[in-house]
Design a protein around this motif. Sequence first.
Motif, PDB file in Angstrom:
ATOM      1  N   ARG A 180      12.931  21.051  -3.075  1.00 59.40           N
ATOM      2  CA  ARG A 180      12.557  20.632  -1.725  1.00 59.40           C
ATOM      3  C   ARG A 180      13.741  20.263  -0.832  1.00 59.40           C
ATOM      4  O   ARG A 180      13.734  20.559   0.365  1.00 59.40           O
ATOM      5  CB  ARG A 180      11.592  19.445  -1.810  1.00 59.40           C
ATOM      6  CG  ARG A 180      10.240  19.808  -2.376  1.00 59.40           C
ATOM      7  CD  ARG A 180       9.402  18.574  -2.626  1.00 59.40           C
ATOM      8  NE  ARG A 180       8.143  18.890  -3.300  1.00 59.40           N
ATOM      9  CZ  ARG A 180       7.399  18.012  -3.936  1.00 59.40           C
ATOM     10  NH1 ARG A 180       7.790  16.737  -4.003  1.00 59.40           N
ATOM     11  NH2 ARG A 180       6.274  18.373  -4.520  1.00 59.40           N
ATOM     12  N   ALA A 181      14.742  19.590  -1.373  1.00 59.38           N
ATOM     13  CA  ALA A 181      15.831  19.088  -0.531  1.00 59.38           C
ATOM     14  C   ALA A 181      16.554  20.225   0.183  1.00 59.38           C
ATOM     15  O   ALA A 181      16.842  20.133   1.386  1.00 59.38           O
ATOM     16  CB  ALA A 181      16.810  18.271  -1.369  1.00 59.38           C
ATOM     17  N   ALA A 182      16.853  21.303  -0.534  1.00 56.59           N
ATOM     18  CA  ALA A 182      17.572  22.424   0.077  1.00 56.59           C
ATOM     19  C   ALA A 182      16.756  23.055   1.198  1.00 56.59           C
ATOM     20  O   ALA A 182      17.295  23.388   2.266  1.00 56.59           O
ATOM     21  CB  ALA A 182      17.911  23.472  -0.986  1.00 56.59           C
ATOM     22  N   ARG A 197      14.516  12.057   3.387  1.00 53.23           N
ATOM     23  CA  ARG A 197      15.047  13.159   2.580  1.00 53.23           C
ATOM     24  C   ARG A 197      15.161  12.748   1.115  1.00 53.23           C
ATOM     25  O   ARG A 197      14.892  13.528   0.201  1.00 53.23           O
ATOM     26  CB  ARG A 197      16.412  13.591   3.106  1.00 53.23           C
ATOM     27  CG  ARG A 197      17.018  14.788   2.370  1.00 53.23           C
ATOM     28  CD  ARG A 197      18.365  15.168   2.979  1.00 53.23           C
ATOM     29  NE  ARG A 197      18.923  16.348   2.350  1.00 53.23           N
ATOM     30  CZ  ARG A 197      19.652  16.343   1.244  1.00 53.23           C
ATOM     31  NH1 ARG A 197      19.893  15.185   0.623  1.00 53.23           N
ATOM     32  NH2 ARG A 197      20.138  17.459   0.735  1.00 53.23           N
ATOM     33  N   GLY A 198      15.540  11.493   0.871  1.00 57.29           N
ATOM     34  CA  GLY A 198      15.690  11.012  -0.494  1.00 57.29           C
ATOM     35  C   GLY A 198      14.384  10.876  -1.246  1.00 57.29           C
ATOM     36  O   GLY A 198      14.377  10.790  -2.477  1.00 57.29           O
ATOM     37  N   ARG A 199      13.257  10.839  -0.525  1.00 60.54           N
ATOM     38  CA  ARG A 199      11.952  10.685  -1.180  1.00 60.54           C
ATOM     39  C   ARG A 199      11.294  12.018  -1.537  1.00 60.54           C
ATOM     40  O   ARG A 199      10.236  12.025  -2.167  1.00 60.54           O
ATOM     41  CB  ARG A 199      10.992   9.921  -0.257  1.00 60.54           C
ATOM     42  CG  ARG A 199      11.402   8.509   0.050  1.00 60.54           C
ATOM     43  CD  ARG A 199      10.329   7.792   0.866  1.00 60.54           C
ATOM     44  NE  ARG A 199      10.882   6.560   1.398  1.00 60.54           N
ATOM     45  CZ  ARG A 199      11.132   6.341   2.682  1.00 60.54           C
ATOM     46  NH1 ARG A 199      10.835   7.255   3.578  1.00 60.54           N
ATOM     47  NH2 ARG A 199      11.656   5.204   3.076  1.00 60.54           N
ATOM     48  N   LEU A 200      11.865  13.119  -1.120  1.00 66.68           N
ATOM     49  CA  LEU A 200      11.182  14.403  -1.267  1.00 66.68           C
ATOM     50  C   LEU A 200      10.850  14.729  -2.720  1.00 66.68           C
ATOM     51  O   LEU A 200       9.794  15.290  -3.008  1.00 66.68           O
ATOM     52  CB  LEU A 200      12.040  15.521  -0.667  1.00 66.68           C
ATOM     53  CG  LEU A 200      12.229  15.456   0.851  1.00 66.68           C
ATOM     54  CD1 LEU A 200      13.147  16.572   1.320  1.00 66.68           C
ATOM     55  CD2 LEU A 200      10.889  15.525   1.563  1.00 66.68           C
ATOM     56  N   ALA A 201      11.743  14.391  -3.627  1.00 68.28           N
ATOM     57  CA  ALA A 201      11.501  14.701  -5.033  1.00 68.28           C
ATOM     58  C   ALA A 201      10.570  13.695  -5.696  1.00 68.28           C
ATOM     59  O   ALA A 201      10.094  13.937  -6.804  1.00 68.28           O
ATOM     60  CB  ALA A 201      12.824  14.759  -5.797  1.00 68.28           C
ATOM     61  N   ALA A 253       8.875  24.921   7.091  1.00 70.06           N
ATOM     62  CA  ALA A 253       7.847  23.898   6.881  1.00 70.06           C
ATOM     63  C   ALA A 253       6.738  24.445   5.990  1.00 70.06           C
ATOM     64  O   ALA A 253       6.255  23.761   5.078  1.00 70.06           O
ATOM     65  CB  ALA A 253       7.278  23.438   8.220  1.00 70.06           C
ATOM     66  N   ALA A 254       6.335  25.692   6.226  1.00 70.03           N
ATOM     67  CA  ALA A 254       5.299  26.316   5.399  1.00 70.03           C
ATOM     68  C   ALA A 254       5.779  26.498   3.966  1.00 70.03           C
ATOM     69  O   ALA A 254       5.010  26.325   3.010  1.00 70.03           O
ATOM     70  CB  ALA A 254       4.900  27.661   5.998  1.00 70.03           C
ATOM     71  N   LEU A 303       5.238  16.775   4.950  1.00 65.24           N
ATOM     72  CA  LEU A 303       5.112  15.816   6.042  1.00 65.24           C
ATOM     73  C   LEU A 303       6.318  14.882   6.103  1.00 65.24           C
ATOM     74  O   LEU A 303       6.847  14.598   7.182  1.00 65.24           O
ATOM     75  CB  LEU A 303       3.836  14.998   5.871  1.00 65.24           C
ATOM     76  CG  LEU A 303       2.516  15.672   6.241  1.00 65.24           C
ATOM     77  CD1 LEU A 303       1.348  14.768   5.858  1.00 65.24           C
ATOM     78  CD2 LEU A 303       2.471  15.993   7.730  1.00 65.24           C
ATOM     79  N   VAL A 304       6.754  14.405   4.949  1.00 65.61           N
ATOM     80  CA  VAL A 304       7.901  13.494   4.901  1.00 65.61           C
ATOM     81  C   VAL A 304       9.152  14.199   5.428  1.00 65.61           C
ATOM     82  O   VAL A 304       9.933  13.623   6.192  1.00 65.61           O
ATOM     83  CB  VAL A 304       8.116  12.979   3.465  1.00 65.61           C
ATOM     84  CG1 VAL A 304       9.423  12.193   3.357  1.00 65.61           C
ATOM     85  CG2 VAL A 304       6.946  12.095   3.035  1.00 65.61           C
ATOM     86  N   ALA A 305       9.351  15.458   5.038  1.00 64.25           N
ATOM     87  CA  ALA A 305      10.505  16.218   5.522  1.00 64.25           C
ATOM     88  C   ALA A 305      10.433  16.425   7.032  1.00 64.25           C
ATOM     89  O   ALA A 305      11.448  16.331   7.741  1.00 64.25           O
ATOM     90  CB  ALA A 305      10.580  17.562   4.807  1.00 64.25           C
ATOM     91  N   GLN A 306       9.245  16.704   7.538  1.00 60.72           N
ATOM     92  CA  GLN A 306       9.083  16.906   8.978  1.00 60.72           C
ATOM     93  C   GLN A 306       9.337  15.613   9.751  1.00 60.72           C
ATOM     94  O   GLN A 306       9.983  15.627  10.804  1.00 60.72           O
ATOM     95  CB  GLN A 306       7.680  17.434   9.275  1.00 60.72           C
ATOM     96  CG  GLN A 306       7.458  18.870   8.834  1.00 60.72           C
ATOM     97  CD  GLN A 306       6.040  19.333   9.115  1.00 60.72           C
ATOM     98  OE1 GLN A 306       5.100  18.918   8.445  1.00 60.72           O
ATOM     99  NE2 GLN A 306       5.884  20.179  10.120  1.00 60.72           N
ATOM    100  N   VAL A 307       8.841  14.501   9.228  1.00 61.60           N
ATOM    101  CA  VAL A 307       9.082  13.209   9.878  1.00 61.60           C
ATOM    102  C   VAL A 307      10.578  12.901   9.887  1.00 61.60           C
ATOM    103  O   VAL A 307      11.143  12.482  10.905  1.00 61.60           O
ATOM    104  CB  VAL A 307       8.296  12.090   9.167  1.00 61.60           C
ATOM    105  CG1 VAL A 307       8.755  10.712   9.646  1.00 61.60           C
ATOM    106  CG2 VAL A 307       6.800  12.256   9.410  1.00 61.60           C
TER     107      VAL A 307
END
Length: 328
Positions: free
Chosen positions: A298-300, A146-150, A287-288, A160-164
């Motif tokens: 992205r985080a929200a 979650r911390g990498r999304l931005a 996800a879409a 993909l990162v959020a889904q993982v």
Amino acid sequence: MQPHPSPARALPRRPPAFLAAAAAVLLALVLSGCGVRLESDPPPPLTPTADELVRAATVADVVGVRDLARAALDDGATGAVATRLRAIVKQAGTQVTALGGVYDGPAPTTSPTASARATATATTTTTKPTAAAVVRRLGAASSAARGRLADADDAHLARLVAQVGTSQDLSARALAAVAHVKAPATQAARVTVPATLPEGARATVAATVIEDEDAAGYLLEVVAARSSGAARKETAARAAVHRARAQDWATAAGVAGTDGDPRRTAYALPAKSVARTVESRLTTGYAALLDTLDPKGRAAVADLLADSARAAVDAGAAITALPGGTPK
């Protein structure tokens, strides 16, 4: 008197630089014939992109989870715990493939940012391979994702990162339940809809989310009306959450109360479990939506994805490697 012969024309002199170059070429030819190579300058150091750092760190965390789960299986895990550990190992393989595999090239010369670093401990670290240790590793990896999304420039990679990270959160909760250990805390204390439509969001995708949230609220209201006791109260509360989110998204998109508002007065009941169906549909929708967003929003949306995925699993949906489906 005999005339003096004309002096011969002097040959042009070669400049010293030319002679030096010719000597170097001759030396190279001689040495190459003897099997000797001249040293050349080393290639420039690799400078990884932000996406490469995010991808590598996420893969490293997935591999760390997989290896610890395998070790716990080898250490004698049985029953429901072993079943869940095997599922975690299998899902990790799917996640690594989706992320492009393990990076095996030269080490980059630029250190990743704090949020892009892998949380997985080094292989030399001795961690007793217990179910509780796997739960903790899953929770840490999910939080790091979650911390990498931005940090990612590519929205597709961020999805993909959020889904993982969501899958790791779901697996941590499921493993904690069967192993009777404490589950990691939920990443977001309060899941909220952004006040304005995030940059990069496509109107059509946002409209789908608005309609799906409203449909979830309506259909769960129907289920609540047909229920009683605690089930009725819980279902009605969840329905209210979805109705509020639909309104918030419509307001953020600027379509609330307009002809462009996609909400309807009624929706058809699905043939199967209402809760599982509507929550799974929302997981896919979020996800879409992540596939189009700029970093700040992205985080929200990832929190909304995780919240819907948890509710879907609680309603009987299976935990998958990539909640919301494999990106096309």
